[in-house]
Write a protein that holds these residues in place. Structure first.
Motif, PDB file in Angstrom:
ATOM      1  N   UNK A 185       0.867  -1.184   0.000  1.00 29.20           N
ATOM      2  CA  UNK A 185       0.000   0.000   0.000  1.00 29.20           C
ATOM      3  C   UNK A 185       0.900   1.230   0.000  1.00 29.20           C
ATOM      4  N   UNK A 186       0.767   2.046  -1.045  1.00 30.84           N
ATOM      5  CA  UNK A 186       1.674   3.174  -1.263  1.00 30.84           C
ATOM      6  C   UNK A 186       0.968   4.488  -0.952  1.00 30.84           C
ATOM      7  N   UNK A 187       1.585   5.268  -0.091  1.00 26.24           N
ATOM      8  CA  UNK A 187       1.098   6.636   0.189  1.00 26.24           C
ATOM      9  C   UNK A 187       2.261   7.579  -0.091  1.00 26.24           C
ATOM     10  N   UNK A 188       2.119   8.396  -1.119  1.00 27.26           N
ATOM     11  CA  UNK A 188       3.237   9.253  -1.548  1.00 27.26           C
ATOM     12  C   UNK A 188       2.741  10.650  -1.875  1.00 27.26           C
ATOM     13  N   UNK A 189       3.679  11.592  -1.870  1.00 26.67           N
ATOM     14  CA  UNK A 189       3.379  12.965  -2.265  1.00 26.67           C
ATOM     15  C   UNK A 189       2.950  13.834  -1.110  1.00 26.67           C
ATOM     16  N   UNK A 190       3.650  14.937  -0.926  1.00 27.81           N
ATOM     17  CA  UNK A 190       3.269  15.900   0.105  1.00 27.81           C
ATOM     18  C   UNK A 190       2.022  16.669  -0.307  1.00 27.81           C
ATOM     19  N   UNK A 191       1.215  17.149   0.642  1.00 27.35           N
ATOM     20  CA  UNK A 191       0.045  17.952   0.277  1.00 27.35           C
ATOM     21  C   UNK A 191       0.477  19.224  -0.435  1.00 27.35           C
ATOM     22  N   UNK A 192      -0.348  19.760  -1.339  1.00 26.35           N
ATOM     23  CA  UNK A 192       0.027  20.955  -2.122  1.00 26.35           C
ATOM     24  C   UNK A 192       0.396  22.161  -1.271  1.00 26.35           C
ATOM     25  N   UNK A 193      -0.207  22.271  -0.099  1.00 24.85           N
ATOM     26  CA  UNK A 193       0.033  23.450   0.729  1.00 24.85           C
ATOM     27  C   UNK A 193       1.167  23.246   1.730  1.00 24.85           C
ATOM     28  N   UNK A 194       1.909  22.143   1.581  1.00 26.43           N
ATOM     29  CA  UNK A 194       2.984  21.871   2.543  1.00 26.43           C
ATOM     30  C   UNK A 194       4.140  22.841   2.329  1.00 26.43           C
ATOM     31  N   UNK A 195       4.579  23.459   3.408  1.00 26.51           N
ATOM     32  CA  UNK A 195       5.688  24.410   3.306  1.00 26.51           C
ATOM     33  C   UNK A 195       6.646  24.252   4.473  1.00 26.51           C
ATOM     34  N   UNK A 230       2.298  -4.625   3.182  1.00 25.21           N
ATOM     35  CA  UNK A 230       3.470  -3.799   3.433  1.00 25.21           C
ATOM     36  C   UNK A 230       3.105  -2.344   3.172  1.00 25.21           C
ATOM     37  N   UNK A 231       3.509  -1.450   4.062  1.00 28.00           N
ATOM     38  CA  UNK A 231       3.245  -0.024   3.897  1.00 28.00           C
ATOM     39  C   UNK A 231       4.467   0.650   3.291  1.00 28.00           C
ATOM     40  N   UNK A 232       4.219   1.508   2.320  1.00 21.20           N
ATOM     41  CA  UNK A 232       5.307   2.235   1.662  1.00 21.20           C
ATOM     42  C   UNK A 232       4.965   3.713   1.693  1.00 21.20           C
ATOM     43  N   UNK A 233       5.689   4.477   2.503  1.00 26.91           N
ATOM     44  CA  UNK A 233       5.468   5.916   2.620  1.00 26.91           C
ATOM     45  C   UNK A 233       6.605   6.666   1.950  1.00 26.91           C
ATOM     46  N   UNK A 234       6.268   7.685   1.192  1.00 23.79           N
ATOM     47  CA  UNK A 234       7.291   8.501   0.535  1.00 23.79           C
ATOM     48  C   UNK A 234       6.774   9.918   0.362  1.00 23.79           C
ATOM     49  N   UNK A 235       7.659  10.893   0.579  1.00 21.89           N
ATOM     50  CA  UNK A 235       7.288  12.291   0.373  1.00 21.89           C
ATOM     51  C   UNK A 235       7.517  12.732  -1.066  1.00 21.89           C
TER      52      UNK A 235
END
Length: 310
Positions: A185-195, A230-235
């Protein structure tokens, strides 16, 4: 939680290309895994990705389509004998119309990915996203270079923390269970408003991302205890991560908006265009309450009649 996965037949497009027989082989395996009937479909408006223009064909388009179906049906019978219940559909009309009609209430619609590159492949990917929204069942896009391999048992699914992922996660669990394989299970990408800074990414975002995965899989872990998750986290950007992960799995699953919303989905479009493995596009259906609030009634399930055993 009510299942959204259909139990109908598996539909595969026949386009006449020699490489398209690999797509048909993939569809045969999908039908055998699920115990479903297989339906071969071709429209008189569908031409091989490597063939002549319609005006240059030696026979009328309808006759050519029927000939392609006979070749495909012969291929299936030769390889699988009586192991599959087989049907064929040949119809005049635009590709999208014919496939949508044949795939009504189907379990899966399987098509080949165009060998063309650049903007044309992106256009074809968008067409398949539109097709998935229209037919309501998952559309599985198979590269023409596909061959059976050891990674076929592995499945991955992209989640984004929204309801858009719900049906995709369910489909991914079922696919992994049918293959006797594992699920990433892939969760990737920072939110658009992340600063924020790197520390924010390490703590705040990772915590939220991990929670979104837990919520996405919670309903299905108990139903599919045999599936190792398996969890896969990526920014990193979501499309980049998913495309890279596709090199190590046999099926990538992505969610897509249904046909009641005209929302562009560049991540799904790039995934469908660029992934090296087959990719399943699973449409997200609005609930009656949400659909009513947005002025979009949920799409009805409509049956279609298909003659089998031909």
């Amino acid at each position: 939680m009510a299942s959204q996965v259909r139990s109908g037949h598996v539909v595969v497009e026949v386009d006449g290309a020699a490489e398209g027989l690999r797509v048909i082989d993939y569809a045969c395996l999908e039908a055998l895994r699920s115990g479903a009937d297989l339906v071969l479909v071709n429209s008189s408006g569908t031409h091989s990705t490597s063939s002549m223009r319609a005006s240059e064909l030696p026979k009328p388009p309808g006759e050519v389509a029927d000939a392609w179906l006979r070749v495909a049906a012969g291929h299936v019978r030769h390889r699988y004998r009586n192991g599959l219940q087989l049907g064929t559909v040949s119809k005049e009309g635009a590709r999208a119309d014919v496939l949508a009609e044949a795939a009504r209430n189907a379990r899966l619609l399987i098509v080949g990915r165009t060998p063309k590159r650049g903007p044309q492949r992106l256009q074809a990917a968008q067409a398949n996203l539109n097709l998935a929204a229209r037919v309501g069942c998952p559309v599985l896009v198979v590269p023409l270079s596909w061959r059976p391999s050891a990674v076929d048992r592995k499945v991955a699914v992209g989640v984004d923390g929204s309801a858009l992922s719900a049906e995709a996660v369910e489909f991914a669990f079922l696919a992994a269970a049918e293959r006797g394989g594992d699920l990433t299970v892939v969760r990737a990408g920072l939110p658009p408003d992340h600063a924020g800074n790197d520390e924010d990414v390490d703590h705040s975002w990772l915590s939220r991302a991990d929670k979104s995965i837990s919520e996405a899989v919670a309903a299905w872990i108990g139903e599919f205890p045999e599936v190792k998750v398996t969890r896969y986290l990526s920014s990193r950007p979501a499309a980049e991560v998913l495309v890279r992960e596709s090199a190590d799995v046999g099926l990538m699953v992505v969610g897509a908006h249904d046909n009641s919303l005209s929302i562009p989905d560049p991540v799904a479009r790039r995934c469908v265009a660029a992934m090296t493995c087959p990719v399943a596009i699973v449409p997200h259906r609005l609930t009656a309450a949400v659909g009513s609030a947005r002025g979009a009634p949920p799409a009805p399930c409509r049956a279609t009649e298909v003659t089998l055993g031909v």
